[in-house]
Design an enzyme around this catalytic site. Structure first.
Site, PDB file in Angstrom:
ATOM      1  CG  HIS A 256      -1.916   1.042   1.293  1.00  0.00           C
ATOM      2  ND1 HIS A 256      -2.152   1.787   2.421  1.00  0.00           N
ATOM      3  CD2 HIS A 256      -2.795   1.489   0.360  1.00  0.00           C
ATOM      4  CE1 HIS A 256      -3.143   2.632   2.189  1.00  0.00           C
ATOM      5  NE2 HIS A 256      -3.547   2.481   0.946  1.00  0.00           N
TER       6      HIS A 256
ATOM      7  CD  GLU B 270      -3.176   2.370  -3.186  1.00  0.00           C
ATOM      8  OE1 GLU B 270      -4.137   3.122  -3.282  1.00  0.00           O
ATOM      9  OE2 GLU B 270      -2.204   2.632  -2.412  1.00  0.00           O
TER      10      GLU B 270
ATOM     11  CG  ASP C  54      -3.113   7.197  -2.982  1.00  0.00           C
ATOM     12  OD1 ASP C  54      -4.145   6.536  -3.150  1.00  0.00           O
ATOM     13  OD2 ASP C  54      -2.352   7.050  -1.994  1.00  0.00           O
TER      14      ASP C  54
ATOM     15  CG  HIS D  74      -3.583   9.682   0.674  1.00  0.00           C
ATOM     16  ND1 HIS D  74      -4.356  10.349   1.603  1.00  0.00           N
ATOM     17  CD2 HIS D  74      -4.188   8.496   0.482  1.00  0.00           C
ATOM     18  CE1 HIS D  74      -5.374   9.588   1.951  1.00  0.00           C
ATOM     19  NE2 HIS D  74      -5.306   8.458   1.291  1.00  0.00           N
TER      20      HIS D  74
HETATM   21  O1  G3P Z   1      -6.648   1.929  -3.070  1.00  0.00           O
HETATM   22  C1  G3P Z   1      -6.894   1.441  -1.791  1.00  0.00           C
HETATM   23  C2  G3P Z   1      -6.696   2.489  -0.730  1.00  0.00           C
HETATM   24  O2  G3P Z   1      -5.479   3.126  -0.926  1.00  0.00           O
HETATM   25  C3  G3P Z   1      -7.816   3.485  -0.680  1.00  0.00           C
HETATM   26  O3  G3P Z   1      -7.717   4.402   0.363  1.00  0.00           O
HETATM   27  O4  G3P Z   1      -7.119   6.540   1.391  1.00  0.00           O
HETATM   28  O5  G3P Z   1      -5.470   4.707   1.374  1.00  0.00           O
HETATM   29  O6  G3P Z   1      -6.009   5.893  -0.732  1.00  0.00           O
HETATM   30  P1  G3P Z   1      -6.525   5.419   0.605  1.00  0.00           P
HETATM   31 MG    MG Z   2      -4.828   4.738  -2.142  1.00  0.00          MG
END
Ligand code: G3P
Ligand code: MG
Length: 250
Positions: free
Chosen positions: A10, A37, A39, A52
Site C-alpha cells: 500500500h 498501490e 495515489d 494522497h
Molecule cells: O486503493 C486502496 C486504498 O489506498 C484506498 O484508500 O485513502 O489509502 O487511498 P486510501
Molecule cells: Mg490509495
C-alpha cells in the site's frame, strides 16, 4: 477474474517508508513486493504526481492545496522528513517516474486516481491518456499483468479514464459497497470491486465473486484478518505491514 498478485504494498512501502515516494517503491521491492498501490493527483499545471492528501502539510512540507501548486514546485518539496530524518529531502515523484521505475523492476501497479475536488474528470482524463500511450505495446500483447489497474472512489474520474484509456482495466473503489454496485460496475465496465475490508462480510464477498468480478480489499494489516477474507473468496488486498504480511502470504 483477478489475474493480479494477491498481496499489494500500500502506497509503495506501507508503513516502512514515506508513502507515495520512490523510496517507498524501493522499500516494497526490497521486501520482495512486485505489486504496488499508489495515489495519483494533478498539480496546478495538470501533471500527475503521487499524492494522497489534497492539502500539503501531513506528508509533504508546506501548506495550501496541491491543486494550487505547479509540478516543478511540488517535486522540490520534502515528502520524506515527516516519516524520519533518514528520508529527508525525498521528493514528491511524478507519476511518469514511478511508472518507469515499476516497469523497469517488473512491478505491477494499482493506480488509484485521487482527484482533488472539482478536478475529477480532468484527473481521470489526463492519467488515462498518458497511461494508454505509455502502455500501447503492452495493450497489443493483451496480458493484463503487464498493464496497470486503475481504481478510484470517483465515478467521474473513472469514467473519464475509461474514455481516455479504454484498454486499461478499472476497479471501482467503494468504502462500503453501494446498494446499486451491480449497475455502477456495469456502467463503468469495471473488472473489480475495491473495498474496505472492515465493512465486507462473507455474503457480500460471495455475491461479488458470483458476478465474476475481482475482489480487492484495503488496507489489511493483520495476518489473521487477511486469512479470513481470503477464505471468503477475496482475491487480493493491499497492506501497510509489508514486514508482517509477505508478498508470498498464504
Ligand atoms: O486503493 C486502496 C486504498 O489506498 C484506498 O484508500 O485513502 O489509502 O487511498 P486510501
Ligand atoms: Mg490509495
Amino acid at each position: 477474474m483477478w489475474p493480479y498478485p494477491k498481496v499489494v504494498a500500500h502506497r509503495g512501502g506501507g508503513k516502512l517508508a514515506p508513502e507515495n515516494t520512490l523510496a517507498a517503491m524501493r522499500c516494497g521491492l526490497h521486501h520482495g513486493f512486485r505489486a504496488v498501490e499508489f495515489d495519483v493527483m494533478l498539480s496546478r499545471d495538470g501533471v500527475p504526481v503521487l499524492m494522497h492528501d489534497p492539502e500539503l502539510g501531513r506528508t509533504v512540507k508546506g501548506a495550501g492545496r496541491v491543486s494550487d501548486v505547479d509540478a516543478v514546485e511540488l517535486c522540490s518539496l520534502d515528502a520524506g522528513s515527516w516519516f524520519s530524518p533518514a528520508f529527508a529531502g525525498e521528493p514528491v515523484p511524478l507519476y511518469e517516474d514511478v511508472v518507469r521505475f515499476c516497469r523497469a523492476n517488473g512491478i505491477w501497479m494499482n493506480v488509484e486516481i485521487k482527484p482533488t475536488d472539482g478536478f475529477e474528470v480532468e484527473t481521470g482524463r489526463v492519467v488515462g491518456e498518458l497511461t494508454q500511450d505509455w502502455f500501447k505495446d503492452e495493450i497489443v500483447l493483451g496480458d493484463p499483468l503487464h498493464l496497470p489497474l486503475f481504481s478510484s472512489f470517483s465515478l467521474d474520474a473513472l469514467q473519464a479514464a475509461a474514455e481516455a484509456a479504454p484498454d486499461i482495466p478499472r476497479g471501482f473503489l467503494m468504502d462500503r459497497i453501494a446498494p446499486d454496485w451491480r449497475e455502477q460496475l456495469k456502467d463503468l465496465d469495471a473488472v473489480a470491486v475495491h473495498t474496505n475490508h472492515k465493512y465486507l462480510d462473507r455474503q457480500m464477498a460471495q455475491s461479488i465473486k458470483a458476478e465474476g468480478y475481482g475482489l480487492f480489499c484495503y488496507t489489511v494489516n493483520e495476518p489473521r484478518r487477511a486469512r479470513e477474507i481470503l477464505s471468503w473468496g477475496v482475491d487480493g488486498f493491499c497492506t501497510d505491514r509489508i514486514d508482517l504480511i509477505g508478498f508470498d502470504f498464504s
